[in-house]
Design a protein around this motif. Structure first.
Motif, mmCIF file in Angstrom:
data_model
loop_
_atom_site.group_PDB
_atom_site.id
_atom_site.type_symbol
_atom_site.label_atom_id
_atom_site.label_comp_id
_atom_site.label_asym_id
_atom_site.label_seq_id
_atom_site.Cartn_x
_atom_site.Cartn_y
_atom_site.Cartn_z
ATOM 1 N N ARG A 198 2.877 5.735 -1.721
ATOM 2 C CA ARG A 198 3.162 7.006 -2.383
ATOM 3 C C ARG A 198 1.921 7.756 -2.830
ATOM 4 N NH1 ARG A 198 8.126 5.035 -6.372
ATOM 5 N NH2 ARG A 198 9.621 4.522 -4.707
ATOM 6 N N GLY A 199 0.790 7.108 -2.850
ATOM 7 C CA GLY A 199 -0.413 7.745 -3.384
ATOM 8 C C GLY A 199 -0.844 8.958 -2.575
ATOM 9 N N PRO A 200 -1.288 10.029 -3.244
ATOM 10 C CA PRO A 200 -1.733 11.233 -2.540
ATOM 11 C C PRO A 200 -2.975 10.997 -1.692
ATOM 12 C CG PRO A 200 -2.253 11.372 -4.886
ATOM 13 C CD PRO A 200 -1.375 10.180 -4.704
ATOM 14 N N ARG A 201 -3.802 10.025 -2.071
ATOM 15 C CA ARG A 201 -5.015 9.758 -1.292
ATOM 16 C C ARG A 201 -4.659 9.330 0.119
ATOM 17 N NH1 ARG A 201 -9.015 5.736 -3.882
ATOM 18 N NH2 ARG A 201 -10.319 6.521 -2.193
ATOM 19 N N LEU A 202 -3.640 8.492 0.256
ATOM 20 C CA LEU A 202 -3.255 8.020 1.584
ATOM 21 C C LEU A 202 -2.778 9.182 2.439
ATOM 22 C CD1 LEU A 202 -2.714 5.778 3.631
ATOM 23 C CD2 LEU A 202 -0.457 5.487 2.593
ATOM 24 N N ARG A 203 -1.939 10.039 1.886
ATOM 25 C CA ARG A 203 -1.433 11.173 2.664
ATOM 26 C C ARG A 203 -2.575 12.077 3.115
ATOM 27 N NH1 ARG A 203 2.662 10.936 -1.411
ATOM 28 N NH2 ARG A 203 1.669 12.637 -2.576
ATOM 29 N N THR A 204 -3.539 12.272 2.238
ATOM 30 C CA THR A 204 -4.675 13.126 2.602
ATOM 31 C C THR A 204 -5.524 12.493 3.695
ATOM 32 O OG1 THR A 204 -4.734 13.975 0.343
ATOM 33 C CG2 THR A 204 -6.668 14.358 1.704
ATOM 34 N N VAL A 205 -5.769 11.199 3.576
ATOM 35 C CA VAL A 205 -6.560 10.500 4.590
ATOM 36 C C VAL A 205 -5.856 10.545 5.949
ATOM 37 C CG1 VAL A 205 -7.374 8.227 5.307
ATOM 38 C CG2 VAL A 205 -7.810 9.020 2.986
ATOM 39 N N PHE A 304 -15.755 9.240 16.545
ATOM 40 C CA PHE A 304 -15.204 7.910 16.315
ATOM 41 C C PHE A 304 -15.775 7.269 15.059
ATOM 42 C CE2 PHE A 304 -13.485 8.562 20.422
ATOM 43 C CZ PHE A 304 -12.409 7.686 20.532
ATOM 44 N N ALA A 305 -16.971 7.660 14.654
ATOM 45 C CA ALA A 305 -17.489 7.165 13.375
ATOM 46 C C ALA A 305 -16.636 7.682 12.225
ATOM 47 C CB ALA A 305 -18.939 7.591 13.191
ATOM 48 N N VAL A 306 -16.340 8.969 12.234
ATOM 49 C CA VAL A 306 -15.506 9.556 11.188
ATOM 50 C C VAL A 306 -14.077 9.028 11.285
ATOM 51 C CG1 VAL A 306 -14.514 11.706 10.314
ATOM 52 C CG2 VAL A 306 -16.924 11.630 10.990
ATOM 53 N N GLY A 307 -13.540 8.947 12.514
ATOM 54 C CA GLY A 307 -12.167 8.489 12.695
ATOM 55 C C GLY A 307 -11.954 7.059 12.234
ATOM 56 N N SER A 308 -12.871 6.156 12.600
ATOM 57 C CA SER A 308 -12.708 4.761 12.198
ATOM 58 C C SER A 308 -12.874 4.601 10.690
ATOM 59 C CB SER A 308 -13.715 3.877 12.942
ATOM 60 O OG SER A 308 -15.049 4.194 12.580
ATOM 61 N N THR A 309 -13.745 5.412 10.086
ATOM 62 C CA THR A 309 -13.909 5.363 8.630
ATOM 63 C C THR A 309 -12.629 5.808 7.934
ATOM 64 O OG1 THR A 309 -16.279 5.793 8.840
ATOM 65 C CG2 THR A 309 -15.282 6.202 6.692
ATOM 66 N N LEU A 310 -11.949 6.809 8.487
ATOM 67 C CA LEU A 310 -10.696 7.271 7.899
ATOM 68 C C LEU A 310 -9.608 6.202 7.984
ATOM 69 C CD1 LEU A 310 -10.697 10.966 9.142
ATOM 70 C CD2 LEU A 310 -10.802 10.196 6.764
ATOM 71 N N ILE A 311 -9.574 5.446 9.081
ATOM 72 C CA ILE A 311 -8.597 4.357 9.180
ATOM 73 C C ILE A 311 -8.878 3.320 8.090
ATOM 74 C CG2 ILE A 311 -7.779 2.449 10.602
ATOM 75 C CD1 ILE A 311 -8.209 4.169 13.035
ATOM 76 N N ALA A 312 -10.148 2.982 7.912
ATOM 77 C CA ALA A 312 -10.497 2.038 6.846
ATOM 78 C C ALA A 312 -10.109 2.588 5.482
ATOM 79 C CB ALA A 312 -11.996 1.734 6.888
ATOM 80 N N ARG A 313 -10.309 3.886 5.263
ATOM 81 C CA ARG A 313 -9.913 4.490 3.986
ATOM 82 C C ARG A 313 -8.406 4.398 3.773
ATOM 83 N NH1 ARG A 313 -13.139 3.965 0.428
ATOM 84 N NH2 ARG A 313 -13.940 2.464 1.888
ATOM 85 N N ALA A 314 -7.630 4.497 4.860
ATOM 86 C CA ALA A 314 -6.176 4.358 4.737
ATOM 87 C C ALA A 314 -5.819 2.955 4.257
ATOM 88 C CB ALA A 314 -5.507 4.665 6.075
ATOM 89 N N LEU A 315 -6.513 1.949 4.781
ATOM 90 C CA LEU A 315 -6.243 0.572 4.349
ATOM 91 C C LEU A 315 -6.648 0.364 2.894
ATOM 92 C CD1 LEU A 315 -7.432 -1.390 7.524
ATOM 93 C CD2 LEU A 315 -5.093 -0.819 6.859
ATOM 94 N N TYR A 316 -7.741 0.989 2.469
ATOM 95 C CA TYR A 316 -8.151 0.897 1.068
ATOM 96 C C TYR A 316 -7.165 1.635 0.156
ATOM 97 C CZ TYR A 316 -12.823 -1.113 1.843
ATOM 98 O OH TYR A 316 -13.866 -1.950 2.132
ATOM 99 N N ALA A 317 -6.736 2.832 0.604
ATOM 100 C CA ALA A 317 -5.861 3.653 -0.238
ATOM 101 C C ALA A 317 -4.497 3.013 -0.425
ATOM 102 C CB ALA A 317 -5.703 5.044 0.372
#
Length: 390
Positions: A198-205, A304-317
């Motif tokens: 439910r967190g807004p950070r995940l939706r944004t990422v 792909f550097a930005v894209g893979s970082t965003l996937i990691a951010r989704a797992l953190y969020a």
């Protein structure tokens, strides 16, 4: 990093090869099965739709499954449908195998991302993600050209057999190398995972991931005609240009793995700004062969550097919902992979010319930069991540 992560990346390599290889096999499939080339193109669309729709749905089903059997099951189904695809003479059956393969691929990626996050330290999700996604980038570099070569020499069915065979060592590796979960670890609560989303950070990422991937695949899809019609590169050199993009994407994923955990904001803000600048430069310098070659590598790396970082951010969020977060991240990236080529096609059909394609990519990244500045979802480690790290 655990060696099992590299073995999971082998399976991701096979899946990435399967997803992209049809771009070079469509005419042969159409001729052999007696359908039109546009009809054969539906095989790619069917896979994309299966990934977008299937990723979150299959992830929901997999939440309560032990990860090792889930990985083995998804990969076994993926391999089996490629055997069926290699044997069938029916286009509807082949089309159905693409949908099932996409569902299995989506489920495997969702569970693999959760497994990778669980196998490493709480603050090393970015590096683990980069290893998995390295399989996708290697598919662009070696798998897709290899599939096209096999199709040209031995027929399109040989490419399907090759994907199935690549899955065999990965299946063995899953059984032997992926650690079994303790009984308590299998009892994941679906409602608890849903609450963690439910967190807004995940939706944004996830939104950022879709925008960046849309920009990537907008230009990558039409990179060949941009190079031949604007840059003036001969068709014989197009595979080398695509390979440069693939090599850049592998370099970008590898670099992101080193920095995305400790400095995610720097990777995303600086990388996003550089990515935007690169697409603008491609619009302006597409007529130059050296500039186009250099930007193919650079933009592949940055994307792909930005894209893979965003996937990691989704797992953190969504640290409390790793399987569902992995499924949603997979879906978001595939939404982008479908949206980008469609927007690029609209620009071309409007008569704007091939330079409009990287211009659309620039606009998509510009929108992502605006979203980042407004929402700021990628500041260092948030409170949730700190809690996980202990």
């Amino acid at each position: 990093m655990p060696f099992a992560l590299h073995l999971l990346a082998l399976a991701v390599f096979a899946q990435g090869t399967s997803e992209f290889m049809l771009s070079g096999l469509g005419p042969a499939i159409a001729h052999d099965l007696g359908v039109t080339i546009p009809a054969a193109g539906r095989l790619t669309s069917a896979f994309a739709i299966g990934m977008v729709v299937g990723a979150p749905l299959v992830a929901v089903l997999a939440v309560r499954w032990p990860r090792r059997p889930a990985l083995f099951g998804f990969l076994a189904v993926f391999a089996l449908v490629h055997v069926v695809g290699a044997l069938t003479d029916s286009f509807p059956v082949l089309l159905a195998t693409r949908v099932v393969a996409a569902l299995a691929n989506a489920g495997f990626l969702a569970v693999a991302l959760a497994t990778a996050a669980a196998m490493v330290a709480p603050d090393a999700k970015g590096r683990a993600t980069s290893i998995l996604l390295g399989g996708t980038t290697l598919a662009c570099v070696a798998g897709v050209p290899g599939g096209a070569l096999l199709g040209a020499l031995l027929g399109w069915r040989s490419a399907f057999w090759a994907v199935a065979l690549i899955c065999v060592p990965a299946l063995i590796a899953v059984l032997r190398s992926v650690p079994a979960e303790p009984a308590a670890g299998v009892r994941r609560d679906l409602r608890a995972e849903l609450r963690a989303l439910r967190g807004p950070r995940l939706r944004t990422v996830l939104l950022l991931g879709a925008l960046v991937n849309a920009a990537t695949f907008c230009t990558f899809t039409y990179l060949a005609p941009v190079a031949t019609e604007v840059t003036g590169i001969g068709t014989a050199w197009v595979p080398a240009l695509l390979a440069l993009f693939g090599l850049g994407s592998f370099a970008g994923v590898t670099a992101a793995g080193r920095f995305s955990d400790a400095r995610p904001a720097r990777v995303l803000v600086a990388g996003g700004g550089a990515l935007l600048l690169g697409w603008v430069l491609l619009v302006l310098l597409a007529g130059s062969v050296p500039a186009t070659l250099a930007l193919a590598f650079v933009q592949g790396a940055l994307s792909f550097a930005v894209g893979s970082t965003l996937i990691a951010r989704a797992l953190y969020a969504a640290f409390g919902a790793p399987t569902l977060a992995g499924g949603l991240a997979t879906a978001a990236l595939n939404v982008g992979a479908a949206l980008g080529p469609w927007l690029g096609g609209l620009a071309l059909s409007s008569g704007l010319g091939y330079r409009a394609v990287p211009a659309v990519s620039a606009l998509l990244v510009a929108l992502a930069v605006v979203v980042t500045c407004v929402a700021r979802p990628v500041r260092g480690r948030g409170t949730e991540e700190a809690a996980v790290a202990g």
